[in-house]
Design a protein around this motif. Structure first.
Motif, mmCIF file in Angstrom:
data_model
loop_
_atom_site.group_PDB
_atom_site.id
_atom_site.type_symbol
_atom_site.label_atom_id
_atom_site.label_comp_id
_atom_site.label_asym_id
_atom_site.label_seq_id
_atom_site.Cartn_x
_atom_site.Cartn_y
_atom_site.Cartn_z
ATOM 1 N N ASP A 94 27.882 2.151 64.099
ATOM 2 C CA ASP A 94 27.011 0.990 64.290
ATOM 3 C C ASP A 94 25.596 1.560 64.236
ATOM 4 N N LEU A 96 22.675 0.408 64.020
ATOM 5 C CA LEU A 96 21.736 -0.135 65.005
ATOM 6 C C LEU A 96 22.493 -1.094 65.904
ATOM 7 N N GLU A 97 22.907 -0.622 67.053
ATOM 8 C CA GLU A 97 23.634 -1.454 68.024
ATOM 9 C C GLU A 97 22.580 -2.090 68.924
ATOM 10 N N GLU A 223 32.339 -2.720 68.328
ATOM 11 C CA GLU A 223 31.607 -2.077 69.433
ATOM 12 C C GLU A 223 32.574 -1.613 70.520
HETATM 13 MG MG MG Z 1 26.461 -4.003 66.953
#
Ligand code: MG
Ligand code: VTB
Ligand code: MG
Length: 330
Positions: A94, A96-97, A223
């Motif tokens: 991910d 950019l989480e 996620e």
């Molecule tokens: Mg995310």
């Protein structure tokens, strides 16, 4: 003490430190976009930089948790082969989480990657997952996804020998959590509401400095797998259940290997075998500092961990833009 196997150990060790370059690159690129109100630009910059950085890592990687299908994502799509060549590994990313929090300059955005041996990750479709997580050192099964919030809090307080009022719950600030939040408050617990970023939220349960005791609530399934990989390394318990909204999603998940849509996955079913996890802070949070930029460079703060050794490292990177390859000067 675990057995010592020099060959696998060397591969592991080197890779763990390589992974941090990948998350640093994504975080540096995203940091240009902090607070600029354009979450897609921030996300795109992170994906682009992470993809380039993977080209320098000695792996034969396959993306299994990524930016979507090949036809909808130009890069880091599910099934994409990445890396210079080396051990066969599966990759979850991910880049950019926390895209919205980045766009607003809010806390807790991270760039993140996890790596497993082939077949190690649950192939989670991009739907919601109901999650519950607690830190290490507690009796197995102390909390359960099917128990009511007040029951889980009562059991957790008993195990931690504290009162429910001492416990801090972490969850995403979403309308769908209203009932759960109400139940936690009624039971007397305190709650930390996150704008975005439940990977960092789940990991917080395993880090004493954060003050978070339990994570509850639904967020992205990809996620969930990333967070499970992190907890495999740092310790803690986690359960997840995919939340299907229609038959189409069930059929899609079936193609990805999900046979029982109601199944509760334990941490080892989401991230099996040897796994590694790396994250770099984009904006600051309780776990990681955000990127600090100056005219000539930037400072990054990252965490890297491996399940095999359980070692957790924090790395502060001082990047000199005058000497960095142009492709990585963001
Ligand atoms: Mg995310
Ligand atoms: C969470 C959060 C992410 O998506 O997984 C969330 O960690 C779940 O979706 O940062 P909703 O926003 O619809 O609740 C993000 O917010 C964005 O990927
Ligand atoms: Mg993303």
């Amino acid at each position: 003490m675990a057995d010592y196997d020099a060959s696998t150990l060397l591969v592991d060790r080197n890779l763990a430190l390589e992974l941090v370059r990948v998350t640093e690159a994504a975080a540096l690129a995203a940091s240009r976009w902090i607070g600029r109100g354009d979450k897609n630009a921030a996300d795109g910059a992170a994906v682009d930089a992470m993809r380039k950085a993977f080209d320098t890592v000695a792996i034969s990687g396959t993306v299994v948790i990524g930016e979507g299908e090949m036809d909808e994502a130009p890069m880091l799509y599910i099934g994409e082969k990445i890396g210079l060549g080396g051990p066969e590994v599966d990759i979850a990313v991910d880049p950019l989480e926390g895209t919205s929090i980045t766009a607003k300059g809010g806390p807790n955005a991270i760039a993140t990657v996890a790596l497993a041996e082939r077949g190690g990750f649950l192939h989670a479709p991009d739907i919601y997952m109901d999650k519950i997580a607690v830190g290490p050192g507690l009796p197995e099964g102390v909390v359960h996804l099917d128990a009511k919030p007040e029951e889980n809090l009562r059991e957790l307080a008993r195990a931690k020998k504290c009162s429910i009022g001492d416990l801090m719950v972490c969850t995403l600030d979403r309308d769908r959590h209203a009932e759960m939040i109400k139940a936690c408050r009624k039971a007397g617990a305190r709650i930390m509401l996150l704008g975005d970023g439940d990977v960092a939220g789940v990991i917080a349960v395993s880090q004493p400095g954060t003050g978070v005791d339990i994570y509850m609530g639904s967020g992205g399934a990809p996620e969930g797998v990333l967070a499970a990989a992190a907890l495999r390394c740092i310790g803690g318990q986690m359960q997840g259940r995919l939340q299907f909204e229609n038959e189409e999603q069930v059929a899609r998940a079936r193609e990805m290997g999900v046979t029982d849509p109601k199944r509760i996955y334990g941490i080892y079913e989401m991230a099996r075998g040897n796994v590694m996890f790396a994250a770099t802070g984009v904006t600051g949070g309780p776990m990681l500092h955000g990127v600090k930029r100056s005219a000539t460079g930037a400072v990054t703060h990252s965490i890297i961990m491996r399940s095999k050794s359980g070692t957790v490292r924090y790395v502060e990177g001082h990047h000199n833009f005058a000497r960095k390859p142009a492709a990585f000067v963001a």
